[in-house]
Design a protein around this motif. Structure first.
Motif, mmCIF file in Angstrom:
data_model
loop_
_atom_site.group_PDB
_atom_site.id
_atom_site.type_symbol
_atom_site.label_atom_id
_atom_site.label_comp_id
_atom_site.label_asym_id
_atom_site.label_seq_id
_atom_site.Cartn_x
_atom_site.Cartn_y
_atom_site.Cartn_z
ATOM 1 N N UNK A 129 -6.739 47.975 21.968
ATOM 2 C CA UNK A 129 -5.817 48.371 20.898
ATOM 3 C C UNK A 129 -4.671 49.201 21.466
ATOM 4 N N UNK A 130 -5.010 50.081 22.394
ATOM 5 C CA UNK A 130 -3.970 50.937 22.957
ATOM 6 C C UNK A 130 -2.954 50.119 23.758
ATOM 7 N N UNK A 162 -10.080 41.105 17.542
ATOM 8 C CA UNK A 162 -11.516 40.848 17.704
ATOM 9 C C UNK A 162 -11.852 39.369 17.509
ATOM 10 N N UNK A 170 -1.961 55.561 7.101
ATOM 11 C CA UNK A 170 -3.015 54.602 7.464
ATOM 12 C C UNK A 170 -4.333 54.881 6.782
ATOM 13 N N UNK A 171 -4.306 55.518 5.609
ATOM 14 C CA UNK A 171 -5.574 55.794 4.927
ATOM 15 C C UNK A 171 -6.129 54.502 4.327
ATOM 16 N N UNK A 172 -7.433 54.510 4.119
ATOM 17 C CA UNK A 172 -8.114 53.278 3.714
ATOM 18 C C UNK A 172 -7.549 52.721 2.414
ATOM 19 N N UNK A 212 -19.858 44.869 10.697
ATOM 20 C CA UNK A 212 -19.032 43.669 10.574
ATOM 21 C C UNK A 212 -18.626 43.199 11.954
ATOM 22 N N UNK A 213 -18.918 42.003 12.244
ATOM 23 C CA UNK A 213 -18.316 41.504 13.472
ATOM 24 C C UNK A 213 -17.443 40.316 13.099
ATOM 25 N N UNK A 214 -16.276 40.261 13.727
ATOM 26 C CA UNK A 214 -15.300 39.261 13.307
ATOM 27 C C UNK A 214 -15.755 37.881 13.715
ATOM 28 N N UNK A 239 -3.378 43.778 16.032
ATOM 29 C CA UNK A 239 -4.631 44.504 16.238
ATOM 30 C C UNK A 239 -5.720 43.950 15.342
ATOM 31 N N UNK A 240 -5.341 43.576 14.128
ATOM 32 C CA UNK A 240 -6.378 43.129 13.203
ATOM 33 C C UNK A 240 -6.934 41.752 13.562
ATOM 34 N N UNK A 249 -4.177 51.097 3.005
ATOM 35 C CA UNK A 249 -4.317 49.784 3.645
ATOM 36 C C UNK A 249 -4.765 48.748 2.639
ATOM 37 N N UNK A 250 -5.676 49.155 1.750
ATOM 38 C CA UNK A 250 -6.177 48.198 0.765
ATOM 39 C C UNK A 250 -5.036 47.723 -0.125
ATOM 40 N N UNK A 291 0.216 46.207 13.854
ATOM 41 C CA UNK A 291 -1.032 46.338 13.099
ATOM 42 C C UNK A 291 -1.682 44.974 12.891
ATOM 43 N N UNK A 320 -2.593 45.491 1.811
ATOM 44 C CA UNK A 320 -3.051 44.105 1.971
ATOM 45 C C UNK A 320 -2.916 43.338 0.678
#
Lengths: 563, 173
Positions: free
Chosen positions: A19-20, A446, A210-212, A1-3, A442-443, A215-216, A439, A219
């Motif tokens: 990100x850091x 990109x 922060x598990x997938x 995936x590229x944004x 960061x999202x 996050x789902x 967060x 969102x």
């Protein structure tokens, strides 16, 4: 995936952040020792708050007679301040909810602080109806609970009761929305902290990992909350306007009130966000996250809502004349030329005339001017509420009961006290929580970070400014690259192929021969037979020189990158 | 909940696109991924991990409906059965006047219900101790964790090496 990277939208995160870097920059405010200015600010705010509390206690102890309200003017500074604060409390949810639904990425820079502001402003607003009841210890009577008086219920047909439900719902939903957004960021703070601090943030972050799957769900929750908060935010000021519109007072009894109030609320709310964010970004050095683009976007909202408010003012005037109803006509005549004429013209100037300056792009992007305007609009919107409430009441149907009203020191003190409350809470907030949503920034990095958008922050202004000279490889061995995908015929895969071949910038690509490009394509994995590099060098030349308009013209002529 | 520890072997990646490629590779190699952690939501990850769409919005709809009914039926009962009063010559059952409160309670119930459900199904809440594999996951690292009992350790080590993991560690949670 590229944004997806937009070729025309300016970057929203500047300074080539990783990100850091984002974590570092946004958490540091909670980690370092408070600055002297923060401590002074807090002392001032707490002092004001203390005086406000004293004035509230004074009111409660001595009764509502300590205010200058009288039989004619039953609502004065109390309800003016209530409506003013609740209006300010509209920007946060608008930014976080409506802009989320509209996928406006710039909201990520300001949503956290704006939501905090919303919550604090609603707290300030909520104080006024409670105090102005006179007998605050009976405040729970406004809620329909099973009581020993029958049970006797409140009047569900009354807009004042609708207000109770609207504002308590708005406060609760805003708080939940805000806190759910904060949880992952508290986890970021937690994972950098040690000892007791870590324990506190461990508690605040609710065990977030922060598990997938989390996050789902997070969102999904954010999206639905935004979906229901959007009509909610519109309903709250609609219902506040019903407090007036359902009455029979000339000047209040108008159907234009709901949209007029909502637009005014958004207008004043954004002005307050500007006031706070301009100070916050300066003091906390957040210029890379709250960029001039954010400020300009908010100024666009201000000029739009300011014009809606202006149209509403003029519509009111027209309709009162057109109605042929003398009491209605007198109400507006009195507002403009009566004893409170100065508040009417203050309102007209601050809310209708002054926002028009924001039609100038230069002024929209001028921080000092924006700050000045934000203060002016806050004052103007206070005048608006004062005009609607006190001015209208001062001249009612019976000339024998006409009256005049100036607040006592107690009323002024309570108003100042709400500023104390607001700024105390805000100052604590900036110390405890990350002011910008970590967060979420960061999202969008990109798609909106300046190193990904190519760094030409002025490309949208169509000035053919030469692209900044870039070194190919910087010291950290990170390649500073252009987004080659902007050229027609180059997709993410081909970009990778070109990068692998040592081509990162438009400048480099423009100096590469077609044969070289073709050989790179031929030797790479994947099937690129359909792609022809014949136009890439020419396109890259234009991109490297920042000639985006010409590039666009050329690309319109090209067919998949072929001549 | 019974406390059981699981031994994890996990790799940290520097970028979400590398992470996505790694997850694709793991799927191709039939390695069963235990859990993926990231500092922000990575789009495109859910289908790769075979995560079903969250049903939170359905719950939200149900809670909202509950709020609508509570408000509307509550006001109806109060003003027609429990304590009927005439306000301003209007009927007892004045539906238009009930709409604002009905709307507000719909939103309130939906919001509170969904947020509470979210924290319960995620096992999060005040006082829950975090089970983090690595402190940098909430900063800038993207983590794929395998349950050691479910996978071949050599295959996993090779997988991490091939997919560009920065670091490989083990931890029991």
């Amino acid at each position: 995936m590229s944004s997806p990277v937009s070729a025309i939208r300016p970057p929203l995160v500047t300074g080539h952040k990783s990100y850091h870097d984002i974590t570092e920059d946004l958490v540091i405010g909670t980690e370092k020792t408070p600055t002297a200015s923060w401590v002074i600010g807090l002392i001032l705010s707490v002092t004001l708050l203390g005086f406000g509390i004293f004035c509230i206690l004074w009111t409660i102890w001595n009764g509502i007679g300590t205010w200058n309200l009288n039989r004619t003017i039953g609502w004065g500074w109390d309800i003016t301040n209530f409506v003013w604060w609740i209006g300010i409390g509209h920007a946060g949810t608008l930014i976080s909810a409506i802009l989320l639904l509209f996928r406006q990425k710039w909201r990520t820079g300001v949503n956290r602080a704006a939501e905090a502001m919303t919550i604090f402003a609603v707290m300030c607003a909520g104080l006024f109806p409670l105090i102005h009841m006179g007998r605050i210890w009976m405040a729970m009577f406004i809620f329909p609970y099973v009581n020993t008086r029958g049970p006797l219920w409140p009047n569900f047909n009354s807009p004042l009761l609708w207000d109770v439900f609207a504002i308590s719902t708005y406060f609760t939903v805003s708080l939940l929305f805000w806190y759910t957004g904060l949880v992952p960021d508290f986890a970021t703070v937690r994972d950098r902290a040690k000892g007791f601090r870590r324990k506190i943030y461990s508690f605040l972050s609710f065990g977030w990992t922060g598990s997938a799957k989390h996050w789902q769900r997070w969102e999904s929750l954010s999206l639905i909350l935004a979906g229901i908060a959007t009509p909610l935010v519109l309903s709250v000021h609609t219902i506040v306007s019903f407090d007036f519109a359902t009455s029979v007072i000339p000047g209040w009894h108008t159907t234009i009130f709901p949209p007029y109030f909502v637009a005014g609320a958004v207008f004043s709310g954004f002005a307050m966000v500007q006031t706070l964010m301009i100070i916050t970004r300066k003091i906390m050095k957040l210029e890379d996250y709250i960029t001039i683009e954010h400020i300009e976007s908010m100024n666009k909202v201000i000029v739009t809502t300011g014009m809606i408010v202006g149209v509403a003012y003029l519509t009111e005037l027209f309709i009162s004349w057109y109605s042929g109803y003398v009491y209605e006509q007198f109400a507006f005549f009195n507002r403009a030329l009566g004893p409170y004429y100065w508040s009417y013209f203050g309102m007209m100037f601050c809310n209708v005339v002054s926002p028009l300056f924001f039609f100038s792009k230069k002024l929209r992007r001028n921080i000092q001017f924006t700050f000045f305007m934000s203060i002016l609009i806050n004052i103007g919107m206070w005048f608006e509420r004062f005009v609607i409430i006190a001015t209208t009441l001062a001249r009612d149907y019976l000339p024998s009961s006409w009256s005049f009203y100036v607040p006592t020191w107690v009323e002024i003190g309570i108003y100042l006290g709400t500023f104390g409350l607001f700024f105390t809470l805000y100052l604590i907030f900036v110390r405890v929580a990350p002011v910008v949503a970590i967060a979420e920034v960061k999202s969008i990095l990109k798609s909106s970070g300046d190193q990904y958008t190519g760094g030409h922050s002025d490309s949208h202004s169509h000035k053919a400014a030469p692209a900044k000279k870039k070194t190919l490889v910087d010291t950290a061995a990170n390649v500073v690259s252009d987004s080659l995908k902007k050229l027609e015929g180059i997709g993410p895969k081909i970009e990778q192929v070109l990068n692998a071949g040592g081509i990162y910038t438009f400048e480099q690509l423009s100096q590469t021969s077609v044969d070289k490009m073709q050989s790179l394509l031929d030797s790479a994995d994947g099937n690129f037979k359909g792609n022809s590099p014949e136009s890439w060098a020419d396109q890259a030349r234009l991109a490297a020189d920042g000639k985006w308009d010409e590039l666009k013209t050329l690309q319109d002529k090209l067919d998949g990158g072929r001549y | 909940m019974a406390v059981k520890t699981v031994d994890y072997i996990y790799g940290l990646y520097n970028d979400e696109e590398i992470l996505l490629d790694a997850v694709r590779t793991a799927n191709a190699e039939h390695l069963e991924i235990g859990e993926v952690y990231s500092p922000f939501p990575v789009h495109g990850l859910d289908p790769l991990l075979g995560l079903e769409e969250s049903r939170l919005h359905i719950a939200g709809f149900v809670y909202g409906g509950l709020g609508t009914l509570t408000a509307f039926l509550g006001m109806t009962w109060i003003f027609t059965k429990d304590w009927p009063i005439i306000f301003g010559g209007k009927p007892y059952w004045s539906v238009p006047a009930f709409i604002p409160i009905t709307f507000e309670l719909t939103v309130l119930f939906a919001a509170i219900g969904m947020v509470v459900s979210f924290y319960i199904v995620c096992g999060l809440g005040p006082g829950v101790k975090e089970k983090t594999l690595d402190d940098r996951i909430t900063d800038d690292k993207f983590c794929i964790a395998f349950n050691k009992s479910e996978v071949n350790i050599d295959a996993v080590n090779a997988f991490f090496k091939n997919t560009g993991a920065e670091e490989v560690n083990s931890k029991s949670l």
